[in-house]
Design a protein around this motif. Structure first.
Motif, mmCIF file in Angstrom:
data_model
loop_
_atom_site.group_PDB
_atom_site.id
_atom_site.type_symbol
_atom_site.label_atom_id
_atom_site.label_comp_id
_atom_site.label_asym_id
_atom_site.label_seq_id
_atom_site.Cartn_x
_atom_site.Cartn_y
_atom_site.Cartn_z
ATOM 1 N N ILE A 53 0.846 -1.200 0.000
ATOM 2 C CA ILE A 53 0.000 0.000 0.000
ATOM 3 C C ILE A 53 0.878 1.247 0.000
ATOM 4 O O ILE A 53 1.712 1.427 0.885
ATOM 5 N N GLU A 54 0.671 2.084 -1.010
ATOM 6 C CA GLU A 54 1.464 3.306 -1.142
ATOM 7 C C GLU A 54 0.617 4.571 -1.276
ATOM 8 O O GLU A 54 1.048 5.647 -0.865
ATOM 9 N N ARG A 55 -0.583 4.445 -1.862
ATOM 10 C CA ARG A 55 -1.407 5.622 -2.143
ATOM 11 C C ARG A 55 -2.874 5.315 -1.842
ATOM 12 O O ARG A 55 -3.503 4.518 -2.542
ATOM 13 N N VAL A 56 -3.405 5.964 -0.800
ATOM 14 C CA VAL A 56 -4.779 5.719 -0.376
ATOM 15 C C VAL A 56 -5.495 7.055 -0.181
ATOM 16 O O VAL A 56 -4.936 7.993 0.388
ATOM 17 N N ALA A 57 -6.733 7.119 -0.638
ATOM 18 C CA ALA A 57 -7.600 8.267 -0.351
ATOM 19 C C ALA A 57 -8.531 7.872 0.789
ATOM 20 O O ALA A 57 -9.110 6.783 0.757
ATOM 21 N N ILE A 58 -8.677 8.737 1.786
ATOM 22 C CA ILE A 58 -9.596 8.449 2.885
ATOM 23 C C ILE A 58 -10.593 9.593 3.013
ATOM 24 O O ILE A 58 -10.214 10.765 3.087
ATOM 25 N N PHE A 59 -11.878 9.248 2.980
ATOM 26 C CA PHE A 59 -12.954 10.228 3.028
ATOM 27 C C PHE A 59 -13.781 10.014 4.294
ATOM 28 O O PHE A 59 -14.264 8.910 4.541
ATOM 29 N N THR A 105 -17.705 17.454 1.694
ATOM 30 C CA THR A 105 -18.515 16.939 2.784
ATOM 31 C C THR A 105 -19.150 15.640 2.292
ATOM 32 O O THR A 105 -18.901 15.224 1.162
ATOM 33 N N ASN A 106 -19.923 14.997 3.126
ATOM 34 C CA ASN A 106 -20.463 13.700 2.750
ATOM 35 C C ASN A 106 -21.318 13.805 1.495
ATOM 36 O O ASN A 106 -22.300 14.548 1.446
ATOM 37 N N GLY A 107 -20.940 13.067 0.445
ATOM 38 C CA GLY A 107 -21.690 13.078 -0.799
ATOM 39 C C GLY A 107 -21.288 14.161 -1.768
ATOM 40 O O GLY A 107 -21.911 14.307 -2.816
ATOM 41 N N VAL A 108 -20.254 14.934 -1.460
ATOM 42 C CA VAL A 108 -19.776 15.992 -2.368
ATOM 43 C C VAL A 108 -18.312 15.731 -2.668
ATOM 44 O O VAL A 108 -17.427 16.014 -1.853
ATOM 45 N N ILE A 109 -18.047 15.165 -3.849
ATOM 46 C CA ILE A 109 -16.696 14.754 -4.230
ATOM 47 C C ILE A 109 -16.357 15.291 -5.612
ATOM 48 O O ILE A 109 -17.156 15.175 -6.546
ATOM 49 N N ASN A 110 -15.187 15.858 -5.750
ATOM 50 C CA ASN A 110 -14.673 16.283 -7.039
ATOM 51 C C ASN A 110 -13.967 15.074 -7.670
ATOM 52 O O ASN A 110 -12.849 14.715 -7.282
ATOM 53 N N ILE A 111 -14.637 14.445 -8.601
ATOM 54 C CA ILE A 111 -14.125 13.208 -9.188
ATOM 55 C C ILE A 111 -12.820 13.431 -9.946
ATOM 56 O O ILE A 111 -11.894 12.611 -9.875
ATOM 57 N N GLU A 112 -12.728 14.533 -10.665
ATOM 58 C CA GLU A 112 -11.494 14.807 -11.414
ATOM 59 C C GLU A 112 -10.297 14.922 -10.477
ATOM 60 O O GLU A 112 -9.220 14.405 -10.757
ATOM 61 N N GLU A 113 -10.501 15.590 -9.364
ATOM 62 C CA GLU A 113 -9.411 15.744 -8.395
ATOM 63 C C GLU A 113 -9.055 14.409 -7.762
ATOM 64 O O GLU A 113 -7.884 14.117 -7.496
ATOM 65 N N LEU A 114 -10.063 13.578 -7.525
ATOM 66 C CA LEU A 114 -9.804 12.244 -6.980
ATOM 67 C C LEU A 114 -8.975 11.425 -7.965
ATOM 68 O O LEU A 114 -7.979 10.793 -7.581
ATOM 69 N N PHE A 116 -7.021 12.488 -10.269
ATOM 70 C CA PHE A 116 -5.686 13.079 -10.370
ATOM 71 C C PHE A 116 -4.781 12.610 -9.232
ATOM 72 O O PHE A 116 -3.570 12.447 -9.400
ATOM 73 N N SER A 117 -5.364 12.368 -8.050
ATOM 74 C CA SER A 117 -4.561 11.920 -6.905
ATOM 75 C C SER A 117 -4.070 10.483 -7.063
ATOM 76 O O SER A 117 -3.167 10.049 -6.349
ATOM 77 N N ASN A 118 -4.708 9.731 -7.985
ATOM 78 C CA ASN A 118 -4.259 8.395 -8.373
ATOM 79 C C ASN A 118 -4.132 7.415 -7.190
ATOM 80 O O ASN A 118 -3.084 6.807 -6.971
ATOM 81 N N PRO A 119 -5.213 7.212 -6.421
ATOM 82 C CA PRO A 119 -5.137 6.275 -5.301
ATOM 83 C C PRO A 119 -5.219 4.823 -5.759
ATOM 84 O O PRO A 119 -5.834 4.512 -6.785
ATOM 85 N N GLN A 120 -4.601 3.938 -4.988
ATOM 86 C CA GLN A 120 -4.762 2.506 -5.240
ATOM 87 C C GLN A 120 -6.154 2.047 -4.824
ATOM 88 O O GLN A 120 -6.712 1.137 -5.427
ATOM 89 N N PHE A 121 -6.691 2.662 -3.790
ATOM 90 C CA PHE A 121 -8.075 2.418 -3.378
ATOM 91 C C PHE A 121 -8.531 3.570 -2.494
ATOM 92 O O PHE A 121 -7.723 4.394 -2.044
ATOM 93 N N VAL A 122 -9.832 3.636 -2.262
ATOM 94 C CA VAL A 122 -10.445 4.686 -1.453
ATOM 95 C C VAL A 122 -11.085 4.061 -0.224
ATOM 96 O O VAL A 122 -11.734 3.014 -0.323
ATOM 97 N N ILE A 123 -10.916 4.696 0.932
ATOM 98 C CA ILE A 123 -11.614 4.299 2.153
ATOM 99 C C ILE A 123 -12.719 5.319 2.387
ATOM 100 O O ILE A 123 -12.456 6.530 2.445
ATOM 101 N N ALA A 124 -13.957 4.853 2.501
ATOM 102 C CA ALA A 124 -15.084 5.789 2.571
ATOM 103 C C ALA A 124 -16.299 5.147 3.224
ATOM 104 O O ALA A 124 -16.384 3.921 3.352
#
Length: 395
Positions: A53-59, A105-114, A116-124
């Motif tokens: 694990i090197e790149r993770v997005a957490i929401f 906030t919950n349910g408001v996500i900028n998909i393009e920015e996500l 671009f961050s290039n995560p291996q997976f997202v925790i949400a």
């Protein structure tokens, strides 16, 4: 026969090279499989994630501190904007300010920015997870959908993320710390007479009339501190318009009838209530027992791993000072941060925690309920902003 020998040698060499190529192809397939592992997330879904694990997005709001508890904050590549608004967290981990923050906030996500961050997976949580799964191919690992926030859920989420990041020992260290804290409180208050269990009212928002009712995580903490929840006869479960789930607004008449011994606020100062004649009849006002709720990495009026440990001790010390003469709350806060976050707090930082000063930077509830935590406009490519049924579950 002699002429045949060179031909046989060439044939054997060719077969050897061909076999070698086949072997290499098999190894590549095996390596691909060995580089991933499957887990079952807290929604019961099987998810494939990398072993390395090197790149993770957490929401999420409260759960955003857990990677720092586990010591894996360097693995984060994207966070919620709320994490970057935490002054204390930014001081502890300056790198967090450099990361993309696709989730407002919950349910408001900028998909393009996500992307671009290039995560291996997202925790949400469930709402954010649905948006990510619908708009991307990024694997999503879900934590618990509802923010019940009780001790059991807090430990379950920390333990689960400990398994995801393969840091079970760090997760166990936190869970043991929480268990030992609750055990200490239970033992110290075991013989407390019922008539000494003070009635506590959590008066949140600028109106000081928004509170948690029966069955809430806040009631669990109040009772752990040897007190009673003033709002124990009302249910605040579910979503109310413009208010976080699990909360509701009561009337001044109701509050006067409850007549709490202690009032906890997250907005303004105790003097605001002392000087307001509408509150004058209440025991907590007469006895100068109004306190500003502390705030640190995250606000303490939402369920987080940090506040699960520190909030009950803080309240128990206020409500029962004679039983906790040997407890210094500043020492307890410093100890927790050193042992769990592996961070040395300064005296100034502890003072800011106890005064509630950090709440103004974290935002959320302490900034007012009606619209404050729901704002997140102005970003492109936002998805799922209108999910009314669940929007306030995991801010």
């Amino acid at each position: 026969m002699k002429k045949m020998i060179p031909l046989l040698v060439c044939l054997l060499l060719a077969l050897s090279l061909f076999a070698g190529c086949i072997g290499q192809g098999t190894d590549t397939t095996t390596k691909s499989t060995s580089d991933t592992r499957t887990i079952v997330d807290m929604a019961g879904k099987t998810v494939t994630i990398p072993k390395n694990i090197e790149r993770v997005a957490i929401f999420g709001g409260p759960i955003g501190q857990v990677p720092h508890i586990l010591g894996v904050e360097d693995k984060l590549c994207a966070v919620s904007k709320g994490h970057q608004r935490s002054e204390l967290l930014a001081t502890m981990d300056p790198r967090i300010m450099t990361l993309p923050a696709p989730r407002s906030t919950n349910g408001v996500i900028n998909i393009e920015e996500l992307l671009f961050s290039n995560p291996q997976f997202v925790i949400a949580g469930d709402v954010d997870a649905e948006i990510v799964e619908k708009n991307t191919k990024i694997p999503v690992v879900q934590f618990m959908a509802t923010s019940d926030g009780n001790y059991a859920q807090t430990k379950a989420e920390v333990t689960f993320l400990g398994e995801v990041f393969e840091r079970p020992e760090k997760a166990k260290k936190y869970c043991d710390y929480l268990d030992n804290t609750i055990k200490f409180l239970n033992e110290r208050l075991a013989d407390l007479p019922e008539d000494e269990r003070l009635v506590v009212f959590n008066g949140f928002d600028s109106s000081h009339l928004v509170t948690y009712g029966t069955g809430s995580y806040m009631e669990e903490r109040i009772e752990s501190a040897g007190c009673l929840n003033a709002a124990s006869d009302v249910s605040t479960q579910g979503k109310k318009e413009g208010i976080h789930s699990g909360l509701d607004q009561i009337s001044m008449e109701q509050l006067i009838a409850w007549n709490p011994d202690i009032i906890i606020i997250d907005f303004g100062t105790p003097e605001d209530l002392y000087n307001d004649p509408r509150w004058a009849k209440i025991s907590a006002i007469k006895n100068k027992k109004v306190y500003r709720l502390p705030s640190a990495v995250f606000i303490w009026n939402r369920p987080s791993a940090e506040s699960a440990v520190l909030h009950p001790i803080w309240l128990a010390k206020i409500a029962h000072p004679d039983r906790f003469k040997d407890v210094d709350i500043k020492t307890e806060i410093k100890k927790f941060y050193k042992e769990i976050f592996e961070y040395e707090l300064s005296e100034e930082q502890v003072d800011k925690i106890l005064s509630g000063e950090y709440a103004s930077t974290v935002g959320g509830l302490s900034g007012g309920y009606t619209g404050g935590q729901q704002q997140g406009g102005g970003q492109g490519n936002q998805k799922g902003a209108g999910k009314e049924g669940n929007q306030t579950k995991q801010n």
